[in-house]
Write a protein that holds these residues in place. Structure first.
Motif, PDB file in Angstrom:
ATOM      1  N   VAL A 142       0.869  -1.178   0.000  1.00 28.72           N
ATOM      2  CA  VAL A 142       0.000   0.000   0.000  1.00 28.72           C
ATOM      3  C   VAL A 142       0.902   1.222   0.000  1.00 28.72           C
ATOM      4  N   ILE A 143       0.577   2.187  -0.851  1.00 32.71           N
ATOM      5  CA  ILE A 143       1.301   3.448  -0.874  1.00 32.71           C
ATOM      6  C   ILE A 143       0.319   4.576  -0.556  1.00 32.71           C
ATOM      7  N   SER A 144       0.813   5.597   0.088  1.00 35.49           N
ATOM      8  CA  SER A 144       0.001   6.783   0.355  1.00 35.49           C
ATOM      9  C   SER A 144       0.924   7.990   0.267  1.00 35.49           C
ATOM     10  N   ILE A 145       0.757   8.764  -0.790  1.00 39.00           N
ATOM     11  CA  ILE A 145       1.680   9.855  -1.082  1.00 39.00           C
ATOM     12  C   ILE A 145       0.996  11.212  -0.922  1.00 39.00           C
ATOM     13  N   ASN A 146       1.522  12.008  -0.004  1.00 38.51           N
ATOM     14  CA  ASN A 146       1.048  13.384   0.218  1.00 38.51           C
ATOM     15  C   ASN A 146      -0.435  13.459   0.574  1.00 38.51           C
ATOM     16  N   THR A 147      -0.874  12.544   1.405  1.00 36.28           N
ATOM     17  CA  THR A 147      -2.278  12.511   1.827  1.00 36.28           C
ATOM     18  C   THR A 147      -2.424  12.598   3.346  1.00 36.28           C
ATOM     19  N   LEU A 148      -1.624  11.844   4.076  1.00 36.43           N
ATOM     20  CA  LEU A 148      -1.818  11.710   5.520  1.00 36.43           C
ATOM     21  C   LEU A 148      -1.670  13.027   6.277  1.00 36.43           C
ATOM     22  N   HIS A 149      -0.831  13.928   5.800  1.00 34.88           N
ATOM     23  CA  HIS A 149      -0.663  15.208   6.502  1.00 34.88           C
ATOM     24  C   HIS A 149      -1.892  16.112   6.364  1.00 34.88           C
ATOM     25  N   ASN A 150      -2.842  15.717   5.518  1.00 30.48           N
ATOM     26  CA  ASN A 150      -4.090  16.484   5.392  1.00 30.48           C
ATOM     27  C   ASN A 150      -5.114  16.110   6.458  1.00 30.48           C
ATOM     28  N   LYS A 168       1.053  -6.118   3.223  1.00 27.47           N
ATOM     29  CA  LYS A 168       2.258  -6.727   3.784  1.00 27.47           C
ATOM     30  C   LYS A 168       3.391  -5.710   3.864  1.00 27.47           C
ATOM     31  N   LYS A 169       3.482  -4.848   2.848  1.00 29.23           N
ATOM     32  CA  LYS A 169       4.504  -3.795   2.832  1.00 29.23           C
ATOM     33  C   LYS A 169       3.821  -2.439   2.658  1.00 29.23           C
ATOM     34  N   LYS A 170       4.452  -1.409   3.224  1.00 31.06           N
ATOM     35  CA  LYS A 170       3.847  -0.084   3.222  1.00 31.06           C
ATOM     36  C   LYS A 170       4.884   0.988   2.884  1.00 31.06           C
ATOM     37  N   TYR A 171       4.416   2.037   2.206  1.00 24.92           N
ATOM     38  CA  TYR A 171       5.278   3.184   1.895  1.00 24.92           C
ATOM     39  C   TYR A 171       4.425   4.444   1.887  1.00 24.92           C
ATOM     40  N   VAL A 172       4.727   5.393   2.775  1.00 27.03           N
ATOM     41  CA  VAL A 172       3.958   6.629   2.860  1.00 27.03           C
ATOM     42  C   VAL A 172       4.882   7.837   2.719  1.00 27.03           C
ATOM     43  N   VAL A 173       4.343   8.910   2.162  1.00 23.61           N
ATOM     44  CA  VAL A 173       5.077  10.158   2.011  1.00 23.61           C
ATOM     45  C   VAL A 173       4.280  11.275   2.679  1.00 23.61           C
ATOM     46  N   VAL A 174       4.950  12.061   3.508  1.00 24.08           N
ATOM     47  CA  VAL A 174       4.287  13.161   4.204  1.00 24.08           C
ATOM     48  C   VAL A 174       5.148  14.417   4.170  1.00 24.08           C
ATOM     49  N   GLU A 175       4.495  15.566   4.260  1.00 24.52           N
ATOM     50  CA  GLU A 175       5.200  16.839   4.356  1.00 24.52           C
ATOM     51  C   GLU A 175       5.782  16.986   5.754  1.00 24.52           C
ATOM     52  N   SER A 176       6.967  17.600   5.837  1.00 23.80           N
ATOM     53  CA  SER A 176       7.619  17.787   7.124  1.00 23.80           C
ATOM     54  C   SER A 176       8.530  19.004   7.056  1.00 23.80           C
ATOM     55  N   TYR A 177       9.242  19.278   8.141  1.00 28.01           N
ATOM     56  CA  TYR A 177      10.195  20.393   8.163  1.00 28.01           C
ATOM     57  C   TYR A 177      11.287  20.109   9.181  1.00 28.01           C
ATOM     58  N   ARG A 178      12.483  20.657   8.896  1.00 26.58           N
ATOM     59  CA  ARG A 178      13.637  20.409   9.767  1.00 26.58           C
ATOM     60  C   ARG A 178      14.156  21.674  10.453  1.00 26.58           C
ATOM     61  N   ASN A 179      13.657  22.810  10.034  1.00 30.23           N
ATOM     62  CA  ASN A 179      14.133  24.072  10.598  1.00 30.23           C
ATOM     63  C   ASN A 179      13.070  25.147  10.401  1.00 30.23           C
ATOM     64  N   GLU A 180      13.338  26.344  10.885  1.00 32.36           N
ATOM     65  CA  GLU A 180      12.361  27.420  10.845  1.00 32.36           C
ATOM     66  C   GLU A 180      12.016  27.836   9.408  1.00 32.36           C
ATOM     67  N   LYS A 181      13.009  27.845   8.541  1.00 34.56           N
ATOM     68  CA  LYS A 181      12.760  28.236   7.154  1.00 34.56           C
ATOM     69  C   LYS A 181      11.809  27.263   6.467  1.00 34.56           C
ATOM     70  N   GLU A 182      12.051  25.968   6.647  1.00 39.54           N
ATOM     71  CA  GLU A 182      11.186  24.971   6.025  1.00 39.54           C
ATOM     72  C   GLU A 182       9.783  25.003   6.607  1.00 39.54           C
ATOM     73  N   LEU A 183       9.673  25.283   7.903  1.00 37.34           N
ATOM     74  CA  LEU A 183       8.353  25.414   8.512  1.00 37.34           C
ATOM     75  C   LEU A 183       7.624  26.618   7.937  1.00 37.34           C
ATOM     76  N   PHE A 184       8.316  27.723   7.813  1.00 35.48           N
ATOM     77  CA  PHE A 184       7.716  28.928   7.241  1.00 35.48           C
ATOM     78  C   PHE A 184       7.241  28.671   5.814  1.00 35.48           C
ATOM     79  N   ASN A 185       8.097  28.070   4.994  1.00 37.00           N
ATOM     80  CA  ASN A 185       7.738  27.777   3.605  1.00 37.00           C
ATOM     81  C   ASN A 185       6.534  26.843   3.525  1.00 37.00           C
ATOM     82  N   LEU A 186       6.522  25.828   4.384  1.00 35.75           N
ATOM     83  CA  LEU A 186       5.407  24.883   4.402  1.00 35.75           C
ATOM     84  C   LEU A 186       4.115  25.579   4.794  1.00 35.75           C
ATOM     85  N   GLN A 187       4.179  26.422   5.808  1.00 36.69           N
ATOM     86  CA  GLN A 187       2.981  27.139   6.240  1.00 36.69           C
ATOM     87  C   GLN A 187       2.491  28.111   5.168  1.00 36.69           C
ATOM     88  N   CYS A 188       3.418  28.694   4.428  1.00 37.18           N
ATOM     89  CA  CYS A 188       3.042  29.590   3.331  1.00 37.18           C
ATOM     90  C   CYS A 188       2.376  28.820   2.203  1.00 37.18           C
TER      91      CYS A 188
END
Length: 220
Positions: A142-150, A168-188
């Motif tokens: 099962v794959i889930s790409i750019n959905t769970l963070h919604n 049996k196997k899973k792969y998911v992709v989610v938005e994240s951030y590692r610092n203030e700049k990435e958080l700001f960009n994500l929020q924008c």
């Protein structure tokens, strides 16, 4: 917990984004429209979402190839895409392995209606916050790409458990951030995201959900 992957990052970073312009462009109004996941989100003005999410032959091919290689997919494999949108990734996987069994669902009636005609019969309308209509370990992947963070945290937990249950196997992709700049960009930039978590926080959620699949984080 599974492994950190780097499958979709190259495709994600190939798109240029004007973060400040989006934040200053009646963002609250745009968020309300985007969260309807209708025409405006997929094929309307860029301020509401994708700005025209059309099938481009081969765009998802490299991602499809990496998924096939990473999870050893073959003709007898069964794959589910939870939050498949218009199903373009499933289309590429199917093109590479014509006999593979694919299924995909999305909350967007518009996306399913306007999915690629080659695989439309394999897609159906469903909310990822609700129980998946499949038995345990029904799918090989099962794959889930750019959905769970919604989703909010409670529903992220439930949906991860459902992904865990049906495959049996899973792969998911989610938005994240590692610092203030990435958080700001994500929020924008984010119009539909409800969970803004660091990689450490996401991993904590995976552990609490008893999700042992692979994962990837995308950053802005």
């Amino acid at each position: 917990m599974g492994k950190l992957k780097k499958i979709i990052t190259k495709l994600h970073t190939s798109t240029k984004r004007d973060f400040i312009s989006r934040m200053n462009d009646e963002k609250i109004k745009c968020m309300k429209i985007a969260n309807q996941f209708g025409f405006e989100y997929w094929d309307g003005n860029r301020r509401y979402g994708y700005g025209g999410y059309k099938y481009i032959p081969g765009r998802w091919k490299s991602v499809a190839k990496m998924i096939i290689k990473n999870y050893k997919l073959k003709q007898t494999s069964k794959v589910l895409d939870a939050g498949c949108g218009k199903g373009f990734l499933l289309k590429e996987i199917k093109d590479l392995i014509p006999e593979i069994k694919i299924k995909g669902f999305d909350i967007s009636r518009y996306a399913i209606k306007n999915s690629h005609p080659d695989i439309k019969k394999n897609l159906f309308l469903h909310n990822i916050k609700k129980k998946f209509p499949f038995k345990e370990n029904f799918f090989d992947l099962v794959i889930s790409i750019n959905t769970l963070h919604n989703l909010d945290v409670a529903n992220v937990n439930f949906s991860l458990q459902e992904c865990q249950r049906v495959a049996k196997k899973k792969y998911v992709v989610v938005e994240s951030y590692r610092n203030e700049k990435e958080l700001f960009n994500l929020q924008c930039w984010a119009l539909t995201c409800k969970t803004f978590f660091t990689p450490t926080e996401w991993k904590w959620i995976f552990k609490k959900s008893k999700f042992n699949g692979d994962f990837e984080f995308i950053y802005f």
